[in-house]
Scaffold this motif. Structure first.
Motif, short mmCIF file in Angstrom:
data_model
loop_
_atom_site.label_atom_id
_atom_site.label_comp_id
_atom_site.label_asym_id
_atom_site.label_seq_id
_atom_site.Cartn_x
_atom_site.Cartn_y
_atom_site.Cartn_z
N SER A 1 0.82 -0.86 0.01
CA SER A 1 -0.15 -0.08 -0.11
C SER A 1 0.95 1.38 -0.15
O SER A 1 0.30 2.32 -0.40
CB SER A 1 -0.94 -0.05 1.16
OG SER A 1 -0.17 0.19 2.33
N ARG B 1 -13.43 5.80 3.92
CA ARG B 1 -12.88 5.18 2.48
C ARG B 1 -11.81 6.48 2.22
O ARG B 1 -12.23 7.53 2.49
CB ARG B 1 -14.06 5.04 1.79
CG ARG B 1 -13.44 4.32 0.38
CD ARG B 1 -14.76 3.90 -0.26
NE ARG B 1 -15.53 5.18 -1.10
CZ ARG B 1 -16.81 5.06 -1.73
NH1 ARG B 1 -17.32 3.89 -1.55
NH2 ARG B 1 -17.32 6.40 -2.33
N GLY C 1 -22.46 0.77 -3.50
CA GLY C 1 -22.14 2.06 -3.90
C GLY C 1 -20.55 2.45 -3.61
O GLY C 1 -20.22 3.68 -3.07
N ALA C 2 -19.72 1.59 -4.17
CA ALA C 2 -18.39 2.02 -4.32
C ALA C 2 -17.81 1.65 -5.84
O ALA C 2 -17.59 0.36 -6.15
CB ALA C 2 -17.42 1.08 -3.33
N GLU D 1 -16.46 -11.33 -0.40
CA GLU D 1 -16.26 -12.15 0.94
C GLU D 1 -16.55 -11.56 2.12
O GLU D 1 -16.39 -12.00 3.01
CB GLU D 1 -14.55 -12.28 0.73
CG GLU D 1 -14.25 -13.31 -0.29
CD GLU D 1 -12.65 -13.39 -0.36
OE1 GLU D 1 -12.13 -13.15 1.04
OE2 GLU D 1 -11.87 -13.65 -1.16
N ARG E 1 -15.81 -8.35 3.22
CA ARG E 1 -14.82 -7.29 3.70
C ARG E 1 -14.87 -6.10 3.07
O ARG E 1 -15.81 -6.05 2.19
CB ARG E 1 -13.28 -8.00 3.40
CG ARG E 1 -13.06 -9.44 3.90
CD ARG E 1 -11.62 -9.52 3.33
NE ARG E 1 -11.46 -11.19 3.22
CZ ARG E 1 -10.48 -11.84 4.01
NH1 ARG E 1 -9.92 -11.20 4.89
NH2 ARG E 1 -10.47 -13.04 3.64
N ARG E 2 -14.04 -5.19 3.64
CA ARG E 2 -13.80 -3.86 3.08
C ARG E 2 -13.51 -3.98 1.73
O ARG E 2 -12.46 -4.66 1.50
CB ARG E 2 -13.05 -3.07 3.82
CG ARG E 2 -13.31 -2.68 5.30
CD ARG E 2 -12.43 -1.84 6.13
NE ARG E 2 -12.42 -0.53 5.65
CZ ARG E 2 -11.20 0.00 5.09
NH1 ARG E 2 -10.23 -0.59 4.94
NH2 ARG E 2 -11.32 1.34 4.76
N ILE F 1 -11.29 -3.20 -0.42
CA ILE F 1 -10.11 -2.35 -0.66
C ILE F 1 -9.41 -3.45 -1.91
O ILE F 1 -9.64 -4.58 -1.95
CB ILE F 1 -9.09 -2.23 0.39
CG1 ILE F 1 -8.90 -3.59 1.15
CG2 ILE F 1 -9.83 -1.05 1.39
CD1 ILE F 1 -7.96 -3.19 2.33
N PHE G 1 -12.25 -16.27 -2.19
CA PHE G 1 -11.91 -17.40 -1.07
C PHE G 1 -10.68 -18.19 -1.17
O PHE G 1 -10.60 -19.35 -0.71
CB PHE G 1 -12.97 -18.19 -0.80
CG PHE G 1 -14.56 -17.55 -0.68
CD1 PHE G 1 -15.63 -17.80 -1.24
CD2 PHE G 1 -14.55 -16.83 0.73
CE1 PHE G 1 -16.77 -17.01 -0.85
CE2 PHE G 1 -15.60 -16.14 1.23
CZ PHE G 1 -16.73 -16.14 0.15
N GLU H 1 -13.91 8.17 -4.71
CA GLU H 1 -14.08 6.78 -4.76
C GLU H 1 -12.91 5.89 -4.38
O GLU H 1 -12.99 4.69 -4.37
CB GLU H 1 -14.52 6.67 -6.15
CG GLU H 1 -15.75 7.27 -6.89
CD GLU H 1 -16.88 6.55 -6.24
OE1 GLU H 1 -16.74 5.49 -5.53
OE2 GLU H 1 -18.01 7.12 -6.34
N SER H 2 -11.67 6.57 -4.04
CA SER H 2 -10.53 5.84 -3.58
C SER H 2 -10.88 5.02 -2.59
O SER H 2 -11.64 5.25 -1.51
CB SER H 2 -9.54 6.85 -3.06
OG SER H 2 -8.37 6.42 -2.74
N CYS H 3 -10.35 3.65 -2.57
CA CYS H 3 -10.36 2.85 -1.39
C CYS H 3 -9.77 3.11 -0.43
O CYS H 3 -9.94 2.84 0.85
CB CYS H 3 -10.11 1.30 -1.87
SG CYS H 3 -8.39 0.93 -1.86
N GLY H 4 -8.55 3.93 -0.40
CA GLY H 4 -7.61 4.50 0.48
C GLY H 4 -6.53 3.57 0.91
O GLY H 4 -5.93 4.01 1.69
N LYS H 5 -6.28 2.54 0.12
CA LYS H 5 -5.31 1.66 0.82
C LYS H 5 -3.89 2.17 0.31
O LYS H 5 -2.93 2.49 1.15
CB LYS H 5 -5.56 0.28 -0.14
CG LYS H 5 -4.30 -0.70 0.22
CD LYS H 5 -4.45 -1.95 -0.17
CE LYS H 5 -3.45 -2.81 0.06
NZ LYS H 5 -3.73 -4.43 -0.27
N CYS H 6 -3.70 2.73 -1.00
CA CYS H 6 -2.32 3.16 -1.61
C CYS H 6 -2.23 4.67 -1.46
O CYS H 6 -3.14 5.42 -1.75
CB CYS H 6 -1.95 2.59 -2.89
SG CYS H 6 -2.65 3.53 -4.34
#
Lengths: 583, 517
Positions: free
Chosen positions: A62, A211, B265-266, B280, B282-283, B285, B299, B438-443
């Protein structure tokens, strides 16, 4: 003396026996298949800049600092998530990569407080290190944009400015936990704490909430850290590269300057810690990654609850009294020893040699136990010594020694990672031996579904964990806990696990369930009692009963984890560069 | 006398009053004591003519559109008399806009009643699956590979190679996942086909399951498509009842089951690994690759994850042979692309055509230019993360490689047209803003970079140190393009940089430039 510094290889060690050879920055290196390029470089002595990677948890990809170039492949892949493959030619530093890394750091620092000099992590901050490593010189975005740093937003961020208003992104410090603080304004959302809580501890108390830019670490829905499911094991604090999660002791005292490696005295796991100190003052206890029992993990007791050592109520001098109704009298050590010895000898003179004895604890270190039994055998002159393990471990001791020939541990802690089925009898690992309990819960890398909690295995129970689903898939459920009644129930529970697999597996489990019936077991026991012991089990007489058996034992499965100290040449080069091994 | 009237149930038609038309027609018919059968078909894709009402005649279906409530009486008169009407479009199949197309995927959309599987089968439906059931896995995969079909979601990865990877993978189970999270603004092809011809998607996924050895499939539909969700759920039930899904498909002994799962809504959950995370529970991302979903997907199992249109193209390929599909197209872009014409457009809608048609022909001839009548200034191809092309680049043929060579992308086939009132720095700002929301925020490049991108463009528009900030914007675009974990952050620089490159005059202090609304 100085701080013991352990290398962080970035990603966990790969377990494959197959080696691959690749070239990094012109140097050839061989690593086990599955090793990340980042780790391969680190073993070679090259530190690729990183922030979200740490070898206690799996790669995440990340932060985007560790980008490298691979000949024949387009783009700039992250070295932490890219596995080393045969024949790869990797470049870890060039102008293009340097520019990208500066660009990433520039973004990080644009949303981070600039209070390095007064920050608790000053001198021990990976963000600082990386800003220096990539050569960041300015942040062209300025500091007037959206941020998590300032409580108020607006011109000059002054509280008194009429145009300033509440900054919706800002969150106050969470100081609820007595041992550490959470400061969201410094968080770089690397998710290391979340991943440590999942993969190292297995509690899943943390998540990222929100988010995009709003992402912040959250210990629950609306709880504080203290109110959350967290158990204060400290894995998140240990994982955090910045001051976001910091020990309160470090905030109050400052950075430690030297450390000693020692063993925690709280329970039978015996985690290895680095006691980090400043002068004589203990600043914090940090788990030691090379600790064979804990492998870099800890629980709240050893990690934080060491305040008893300096507690004002701690008794520091010996005291004696003649009768229980007398007041305690503080005396010198010599006088105390003489008093105790005289009294013991007196009892023996009056009631006989066997009238006194001693009990040690399984929570003591081996050295302490040795000294106690030495006192009793050598000093008291009798064999009246035992350990509290007799009380809880008697039945299992009998069963183990009958089945395996010894009631001592036959495996090292690492072996739990290669286990398919774990049977827990009379133990409550998550409470009693939490660090081992966490290792028990650690899921197999390929079984994403195997993330259930194993809690409260009371009494006799069977706990199956689904490892390596492609091999020996016993049954689809990842973790199953059953109460069983009696040996018959135990056997019925174990039977489906033995299934149609290797014949002697079934016999072994049936043997364990039925008790010691095959003749073989009895013969083994006789050998055990004979002085000199079985030919392939040297020293296995009663005097060495509690030592771990390591040689030629039928059931012993060697741990697949290689020791850090048995370094391969390239690894050794890396260790040399980091001053960990004498030249 | 009895009339068979077709009124679309497609969401676009419903938006402009199709459901009210049904009531109006029924009321009118009742008044005249006329027997009327109303079929809710899908949309034919001529969106500027919606609601487009058709009536069955001995010569074919005659279309009228766009029909409003006030026109119902007169239209009904014209239908009964087979006479003229201002809104009469003639035989639907003969409409030029339709005839110019090569409908291989959308062949049934708008023609059949989407609900009964019998109508689907009567229109050449399930022929592909019937043939596939008699083939082995390698044969099906070979057909798909030879057809040259590439992922229609946007990445354009050869579908056959993806299926082969999953087919060859060893695992105790495998999955088929359909990406129906059509999040790109200005795109609607997935929605249209799910609402208008759901069985073609079901058939395509079933063929995939048989090809790779998967017995379970999931269709991940964005929550903003309620009609499509219902249509697919009904379609699955109908297919099961008819024996085309289940434990023993038409007695073949092969099993495949499908389930609809709804997003929340993502936009980022249209990215394949983020979609799998969402499935699955989860969030949503993004996961790092490797490993690819083909090896470790849903999975942790080998998973085929393809776009709706990719699956929808499969039945034709299996029925008519790989060559029939591959014969269309140019270069390495084989087959047809359902192009969605949208934005400030005169003739907007679904235009399925072989690769190779030029952008100019699409925009000027087919789409007819802008709705406002003003000259076209910019065209964005590939969704909100696609590059802006000026009219000077209208000679670019619709082909994955040709667009890539000019720093553009085809993406999911959406084309958005802008007239000369558009403010391109505002559009660049929108691209960054879209990414930030819309960014997932991970990177880091996407999570923080998109926000800084908006701020930097704002500074440029305010006239603050324009030259310096333009440089900062370029560096930021470089960081996002090569540093981002996925295509959300990675492709945001496309609209930004193309706007900067082709419309530099818009990047300065804003007062003299009129913002486009």
């Amino acid at each position: 003396m100085s701080l013991v510094h352990e290398i962080d290889f970035g990603t966990p060690r790969a377990k494959s026996e197959k080696m691959v050879t690749l070239t990094i920055d012109g140097q050839s290196i061989s690593v086990p298949e599955g090793t990340s390029i980042m780790r391969a470089a680190m073993e070679m002595g090259t530190q690729i800049p990183k922030l979200c990677a740490t070898d206690m948890v799996d790669a995440f990809g990340s932060c985007r600092l560790c980008l490298v170039e691979i000949e024949g492949r387009a783009g700039t892949p992250a070295s932490c998530t890219t596995p080393a493959m045969e024949g790869l030619v990797v470049h870890t530093q060039n102008e293009r990569l340097a520019k990208l890394r500066k660009g990433v750091m520039e973004l990080y620092i644009s949303d981070h407080p600039l209070d390095c000099l007064t920050c608790a992590a000053n001198g021990d901050c990976e963000l600082q290190d990386m800003a220096g490593a990539v050569g960041l010189r300015d942040v062209r975005y300025g500091y007037d944009g959206e941020n998590h740093v300032f409580a108020k937003t607006g011109p000059k961020h002054t509280h008194h400015s009429p145009e300033s208003c509440e900054n919706d992104h800002w969150m106050a410090k969470d100081e609820s936990n007595p041992y550490f603080t959470y400061d969201p304004s410094k968080c770089i959302v690397c998710s290391r704490c979340v991943r440590a809580c999942e993969e190292v501890q297995g509690t899943f108390a943390l998540t990222i909430s929100g988010r995009g830019f709003e992402s912040r670490v959250s210990p629950g829905m609306n709880e504080s850290f203290l109110g959350s499911e967290g158990v204060s094991c400290g894995a998140c604090v240990q994982a955090c590269p910045t001051a976001t999660l910091t020990e309160k002791a470090v905030i109050e005292i400052g950075q430690p300057e030297h450390s000693k490696v020692t063993t925690c005295a709280y329970c039978g796991v015996g985690c290895t810690f680095k006691a980090e100190m400043r002068g004589e003052e203990l600043v914090r206890m940090v788990p030691y990654k090379d600790g064979k029992a804990n492998r870099g993990h800890s629980c709240v007791k050893g990690r934080f609850a060491w305040g008893y050592a300096n507690h004002k109520e701690r008794i520091l001098n010996p005291m004696i009294r003649e009768k229980i109704t007398d007041e305690w009298q503080e005396v010198s050590w010599d006088e105390a020893f003489n008093f105790a010895a005289k009294k013991f000898k007196g009892i023996q003179a009056k009631y006989g040699r066997d009238s006194i004895g001693g009990i040690t604890s399984s929570r003591c270190t081996n050295e302490e136990v040795f000294v106690v039994q030495k006192l009793i055998r050598g000093g008291f002159g009798n064999n009246n010594v035992d350990t509290c393990a007799r009380v809880c471990h008697s039945p299992t001791g009998y069963g183990l020694s009958t089945t395996f020939g010894t009631s001592a541990g036959t495996q090292d802690f690492d072996s739990v990672e290669d286990t398919d089925v774990v049977m827990i009898i009379g133990a409550n690992p998550t409470d009693g031996h939490p660090v081992f309990g966490s290792r028990l819960k650690k899921p197999a890398p390929s079984a994403a579904a195997a993330r259930h909690q194993c809690r409260r295995a009371h009494g006799a129970g069977a706990c199956h964990r689904h490892r390596r689903p492609r091999r020996r898939s016993f049954h689809p459920r990842a973790l199953r806990l059953e109460r069983v009644r009696g040996l018959g129930g135990l056997r019925r529970a174990a039977e489906p696990l033995a299934g149609s697999h290797r014949h002697h597996d079934r016999r072994r489990s049936e043997g364990a369930a039925r008790g010691s019936s095959p003749v073989r077991h009895r013969r083994q026991r006789r050998d055990l009692l004979r002085p000199g012991g079985h030919r392939t089990q040297p020293g296995l007489d009663h005097r060495h009963r509690d030592r771990q058996s390591r040689h030629g034992h039928r059931q012993y499965r060697p741990s697949r984890r290689r020791r850090e100290s048995a370094a391969r040449p390239e690894q050794r080069a890396g260790l040399l560069r980091h001053g960990l091994v004498p030249a | 006398m009895s009339l068979k009237v077709y009124i679309p149930c497609d969401a676009a038609a419903v938006c402009v009053g199709a459901d009210e038309l049904v009531a109006a027609f029924e009321a009118q018919a009742a008044q005249r004591k006329l027997e009327i059968e109303i079929v809710r078909n899908g949309s034919r894709g001529l969106l500027w003519l919606e609601p487009m009402v058709e009536v069955a005649t001995p010569n074919g279906r005659v279309a009228f559109g766009p029909v409003e409530d006030k026109d119902v009486a007169s239209v009904l008169d014209a239908m009964i008399a087979d006479g003229p009407h201002d809104l009469r479009l003639g035989i639907a199949d003969d409409i030029t806009w339709l005839k110019k197309q090569t409908r291989l995927t959308f062949v049934r959309c708008g023609i059949v009643d989407p609900r009964p599987v019998e109508d689907y089968v009567a229109h050449d439906g399930y022929k592909g699956l019937t043939r596939a059931l008699s083939m082995d896995s390698a044969g099906i995969v070979a057909d798909v590979t030879t057809s040259g079909l590439r992922g229609r979601g946007g990445a354009g990865f050869p579908t056959g190679i993806k299926w082969k990877t999953v087919a060859d993978a060893q695992a105790d189970r495998k999955f088929i996942v359909c990406n129906a999270d059509e999040g790109d603004s200005g795109t609607f092809a997935d929605r249209m086909i799910m609402e208008g011809d759901p069985f073609v998607v079901i058939e395509g996924m079933t063929i995939a399951g048989i090809a790779v050895g998967a017995t379970k499939g999931y269709i991940y539909i964005r929550s903003e498509y309620p009609h499509a969700i219902i249509a697919m759920e009904e379609g699955i039930k109908a297919a099961k009842r008819a024996g085309w899904l289940g434990d023993n498909i038409k007695g073949s002994g092969r099993a495949f089951d499908l389930e609809v799962r709804v997003g929340a809504g993502a936009y980022v959950c249209g990215e394949e690994t983020s979609l799998l995370e969402s499935l699955e529970g989860r969030r949503g991302i993004v996961r790092a690759k490797p490993p690819l979903p083909a090896h470790k997907g849903l999975f942790g199992k080998p998973t085929v994850i393809n776009n709706v249109l990719s699956f929808a193209a499969i039945p034709f390929i299996l029925d008519n042979g790989a060559k029939a599909y591959a014969d269309y197209g140019m270069g390495r872009s084989r087959g047809t692309m359902p192009i969605q014409l949208a934005g400030n457009v005169k003739f907007g809608g679904l235009f399925e055509v072989a690769f190779g048609i030029t952008l100019g022909e699409l925009v000027d001839d087919i789409a007819g230019g802008t709705f406002t009548g003003k000259p076209v200034r910019a065209v964005q191809v590939g969704g909100p993360l696609g590059a802006y092309f000026p009219p000077s680049m209208f000679d670019t043929p619709f082909d994955y490689e040709a667009f890539a060579k000019r720093d553009g992308l085809i993406g999911h086939g959406g084309i958005t047209i802008f007239d000369d009132s558009v403010d391109m720095s505002k559009m660049a700002r929108f691209a960054m803003e879209f990414c930030a929301v819309e960014s997932c925020g991970k990177c880091t490049p996407c999570r923080i970079g998109s926000t800084r991108g908006v701020e930097t463009i704002d500074k440029i528009r305010r006239g603050e140190q324009v030259a310096d900030n333009l440089l900062v914007l370029q560096d930021l675009s470089n960081t996002m393009k090569f540093g981002s974990l996925c295509a959300l952050g990675g492709f945001t620089p496309y609209p930004v940089m193309s706007a900067l490159k082709h419309f530099p005059e818009d990047f300065g202090p804003v007062p003299q430039v009129q913002a486009a609304e």
